[in-house]
Design a protein around this motif. Structure first.
Motif, PDB file in Angstrom:
ATOM      1  N   GLY A 148      30.664 -40.899 -18.652  1.00 45.52           N
ATOM      2  CA  GLY A 148      31.048 -39.801 -19.530  1.00 45.52           C
ATOM      3  C   GLY A 148      30.188 -38.582 -19.337  1.00 45.52           C
ATOM      4  N   SER A 149      30.408 -37.619 -20.210  1.00 43.61           N
ATOM      5  CA  SER A 149      29.685 -36.359 -20.202  1.00 43.61           C
ATOM      6  C   SER A 149      28.527 -36.444 -21.199  1.00 43.61           C
ATOM      7  CB  SER A 149      30.639 -35.219 -20.581  1.00 43.61           C
ATOM      8  OG  SER A 149      29.966 -33.992 -20.534  1.00 43.61           O
ATOM      9  N   TYR A 150      27.340 -36.154 -20.728  1.00 40.76           N
ATOM     10  CA  TYR A 150      26.132 -36.273 -21.542  1.00 40.76           C
ATOM     11  C   TYR A 150      25.325 -34.984 -21.490  1.00 40.76           C
ATOM     12  CZ  TYR A 150      27.018 -41.285 -21.663  1.00 40.76           C
ATOM     13  OH  TYR A 150      27.591 -42.519 -21.871  1.00 40.76           O
ATOM     14  N   THR A 151      24.388 -34.864 -22.420  1.00 39.74           N
ATOM     15  CA  THR A 151      23.392 -33.793 -22.405  1.00 39.74           C
ATOM     16  C   THR A 151      22.054 -34.429 -22.058  1.00 39.74           C
ATOM     17  OG1 THR A 151      24.551 -32.440 -24.037  1.00 39.74           O
ATOM     18  CG2 THR A 151      22.194 -32.069 -23.822  1.00 39.74           C
ATOM     19  N   LEU A 152      21.316 -33.802 -21.171  1.00 41.50           N
ATOM     20  CA  LEU A 152      19.951 -34.216 -20.863  1.00 41.50           C
ATOM     21  C   LEU A 152      19.011 -33.228 -21.544  1.00 41.50           C
ATOM     22  CD1 LEU A 152      20.176 -34.928 -17.022  1.00 41.50           C
ATOM     23  CD2 LEU A 152      20.589 -36.507 -18.927  1.00 41.50           C
ATOM     24  N   ARG A 153      18.091 -33.748 -22.341  1.00 39.30           N
ATOM     25  CA  ARG A 153      17.078 -32.904 -22.974  1.00 39.30           C
ATOM     26  C   ARG A 153      15.730 -33.308 -22.406  1.00 39.30           C
ATOM     27  NH1 ARG A 153      17.229 -33.870 -28.710  1.00 39.30           N
ATOM     28  NH2 ARG A 153      18.968 -32.415 -28.756  1.00 39.30           N
ATOM     29  N   ALA A 154      15.099 -32.384 -21.691  1.00 37.85           N
ATOM     30  CA  ALA A 154      13.790 -32.636 -21.090  1.00 37.85           C
ATOM     31  C   ALA A 154      12.725 -31.872 -21.873  1.00 37.85           C
ATOM     32  CB  ALA A 154      13.778 -32.201 -19.630  1.00 37.85           C
ATOM     33  N   THR A 155      11.716 -32.604 -22.321  1.00 39.25           N
ATOM     34  CA  THR A 155      10.602 -31.987 -23.039  1.00 39.25           C
ATOM     35  C   THR A 155       9.364 -32.099 -22.160  1.00 39.25           C
ATOM     36  OG1 THR A 155      11.583 -32.596 -25.150  1.00 39.25           O
ATOM     37  CG2 THR A 155       9.240 -32.030 -25.153  1.00 39.25           C
ATOM     38  N   LEU A 156       8.818 -30.949 -21.824  1.00 37.84           N
ATOM     39  CA  LEU A 156       7.618 -30.867 -20.991  1.00 37.84           C
ATOM     40  C   LEU A 156       6.441 -30.513 -21.880  1.00 37.84           C
ATOM     41  CD1 LEU A 156      10.079 -30.256 -19.096  1.00 37.84           C
ATOM     42  CD2 LEU A 156       8.554 -28.820 -17.783  1.00 37.84           C
ATOM     43  N   GLY A 157       5.373 -31.292 -21.783  1.00 40.50           N
ATOM     44  CA  GLY A 157       4.141 -30.936 -22.477  1.00 40.50           C
ATOM     45  C   GLY A 157       3.337 -29.986 -21.608  1.00 40.50           C
ATOM     46  N   ALA A 158       2.281 -29.450 -22.157  1.00 44.91           N
ATOM     47  CA  ALA A 158       1.383 -28.608 -21.361  1.00 44.91           C
ATOM     48  C   ALA A 158       0.681 -29.485 -20.329  1.00 44.91           C
ATOM     49  CB  ALA A 158       0.364 -27.927 -22.247  1.00 44.91           C
ATOM     50  N   PRO A 159       0.568 -29.016 -19.084  1.00 47.31           N
ATOM     51  CA  PRO A 159      -0.137 -29.802 -18.062  1.00 47.31           C
ATOM     52  C   PRO A 159      -1.566 -30.108 -18.496  1.00 47.31           C
ATOM     53  CG  PRO A 159       0.979 -27.929 -17.083  1.00 47.31           C
ATOM     54  CD  PRO A 159       1.054 -27.755 -18.570  1.00 47.31           C
ATOM     55  N   THR A 160      -2.070 -31.251 -18.053  1.00 43.57           N
ATOM     56  CA  THR A 160      -3.402 -31.692 -18.465  1.00 43.57           C
ATOM     57  C   THR A 160      -4.519 -31.197 -17.546  1.00 43.57           C
ATOM     58  OG1 THR A 160      -3.129 -33.742 -17.229  1.00 43.57           O
ATOM     59  CG2 THR A 160      -2.457 -33.761 -19.553  1.00 43.57           C
ATOM     60  N   PHE A 161      -4.179 -30.435 -16.485  1.00 40.27           N
ATOM     61  CA  PHE A 161      -5.217 -29.973 -15.568  1.00 40.27           C
ATOM     62  C   PHE A 161      -6.016 -28.808 -16.149  1.00 40.27           C
ATOM     63  CE2 PHE A 161      -1.129 -28.198 -13.839  1.00 40.27           C
ATOM     64  CZ  PHE A 161      -1.288 -26.889 -14.294  1.00 40.27           C
ATOM     65  N   LEU A 162      -7.223 -28.595 -15.575  1.00 41.24           N
ATOM     66  CA  LEU A 162      -8.057 -27.451 -15.944  1.00 41.24           C
ATOM     67  C   LEU A 162      -7.556 -26.220 -15.199  1.00 41.24           C
ATOM     68  CD1 LEU A 162     -11.541 -29.202 -15.817  1.00 41.24           C
ATOM     69  CD2 LEU A 162     -10.021 -28.896 -17.784  1.00 41.24           C
ATOM     70  N   ARG A 163      -7.877 -25.037 -15.710  1.00 41.25           N
ATOM     71  CA  ARG A 163      -7.387 -23.789 -15.127  1.00 41.25           C
ATOM     72  C   ARG A 163      -8.557 -22.862 -14.808  1.00 41.25           C
ATOM     73  NH1 ARG A 163      -4.318 -26.271 -18.560  1.00 41.25           N
ATOM     74  NH2 ARG A 163      -2.053 -26.120 -18.538  1.00 41.25           N
ATOM     75  N   HIS A 164      -8.551 -22.278 -13.595  1.00 45.27           N
ATOM     76  CA  HIS A 164      -9.515 -21.240 -13.254  1.00 45.27           C
ATOM     77  C   HIS A 164      -9.042 -19.921 -13.830  1.00 45.27           C
ATOM     78  CE1 HIS A 164     -12.349 -23.177 -10.593  1.00 45.27           C
ATOM     79  NE2 HIS A 164     -11.365 -23.759  -9.915  1.00 45.27           N
ATOM     80  N   GLY A 165      -9.936 -18.955 -13.936  1.00 47.75           N
ATOM     81  CA  GLY A 165      -9.564 -17.629 -14.388  1.00 47.75           C
ATOM     82  C   GLY A 165     -10.749 -16.921 -15.016  1.00 47.75           C
ATOM     83  N   GLU A 166     -10.488 -15.705 -15.432  1.00 47.25           N
ATOM     84  CA  GLU A 166     -11.503 -14.908 -16.113  1.00 47.25           C
ATOM     85  C   GLU A 166     -11.338 -15.075 -17.620  1.00 47.25           C
ATOM     86  OE1 GLU A 166     -13.922 -13.360 -14.486  1.00 47.25           O
ATOM     87  OE2 GLU A 166     -13.030 -14.056 -12.615  1.00 47.25           O
ATOM     88  N   GLU A 167     -12.425 -14.912 -18.353  1.00 46.56           N
ATOM     89  CA  GLU A 167     -12.392 -15.090 -19.798  1.00 46.56           C
ATOM     90  C   GLU A 167     -11.388 -14.163 -20.468  1.00 46.56           C
ATOM     91  OE1 GLU A 167     -15.502 -15.435 -23.545  1.00 46.56           O
ATOM     92  OE2 GLU A 167     -16.209 -14.657 -21.626  1.00 46.56           O
ATOM     93  N   SER A 168     -11.174 -12.997 -19.901  1.00 45.31           N
ATOM     94  CA  SER A 168     -10.265 -12.011 -20.496  1.00 45.31           C
ATOM     95  C   SER A 168      -8.785 -12.310 -20.206  1.00 45.31           C
ATOM     96  CB  SER A 168     -10.603 -10.614 -19.971  1.00 45.31           C
ATOM     97  OG  SER A 168     -10.453 -10.583 -18.561  1.00 45.31           O
TER      98      SER A 168
END
Length: 190
Positions: A148-168
């Motif tokens: 039949g015809s279905y709906t797929l609902r995908a829920t993505l959480g925030a990735p668990t990795f650390l992020r580089h960048g500047e404080e600003s």
């Protein structure tokens, strides 16, 4: 199979490889993108066109692919065991979250998928595993009770990795997203 209309754009990596690298017109220079990476994104786009769909939600571009239930290796290190699809598993649903601005497949994302019937009832729900294959993706086998015809609902959480960048700066991908794919035809043939 009835699917929503899609406009699949080439990923930035494919575009880079197609133009011969970072320098426009530099035909004598090989692409800095390894052939395996270019092939991975090409295979992903082909499979999404054939058996899936794609949508964008803010920083996320999310693709899905539906196939017949599949086997995989379970375990880690030297203890891998081959797992056949379990009795009653009918479909292998893949979700591929990519960063909209770069086209890169995003690792370390908690992904949950619900399969919803035409009456709005959730017929199966699974937490997805991260897979090494022709392209990296998140997937699991599902048990769908009827064609039949279905709906797929995908829920993505925030990735668990650390992020580089500047404080600003505002770090990338600090929020998840929920996307839906409607009118997905699921049949016993996958």
């Amino acid at each position: 199979m009835r699917r929503p209309a899609l406009a699949l754009a080439a990923t930035p990596l494919l575009a880079l490889a197609a133009c011969g690298g970072a320098e426009a017109g530099a035909e004598e220079h090989a692409s800095p993108v390894p052939d395996g990476v270019v092939e991975q994104y090409g295979t992903l786009d082909d499979e999404v066109k054939e058996r899936g769909g794609r949508t964008t939600a803010g920083e996320w571009t999310v693709s899905y692919i539906v196939e017949a239930a599949e086997p995989w290796f379970e375990g880690h290190g030297q203890h891998e065991k081959f797992r056949e699809p379990a009795s009653g598993e009918t479909h292998h649903i893949e979700i591929i979250p990519t960063e909209t601005s770069t086209g890169r497949i995003v690792p370390d994302v908690p992904v949950n998928v619900q399969v919803i019937d035409e009456k709005g009832a959730v017929v199966d729900e699974q937490r997805l595993n991260f897979y090494y294959s022709a392209f990296f993706h998140y997937a699991n086998n599902f048990s769908v009770p009827a064609d039949g015809s279905y709906t797929l609902r995908a829920t993505l959480g925030a990735p668990t990795f650390l992020r580089h960048g500047e404080e600003s700066e505002q770090p990338a991908l600090t929020e998840g997203a929920t996307v839906t794919f409607e009118d997905v035809e699921l049949t016993r043939e996958g």
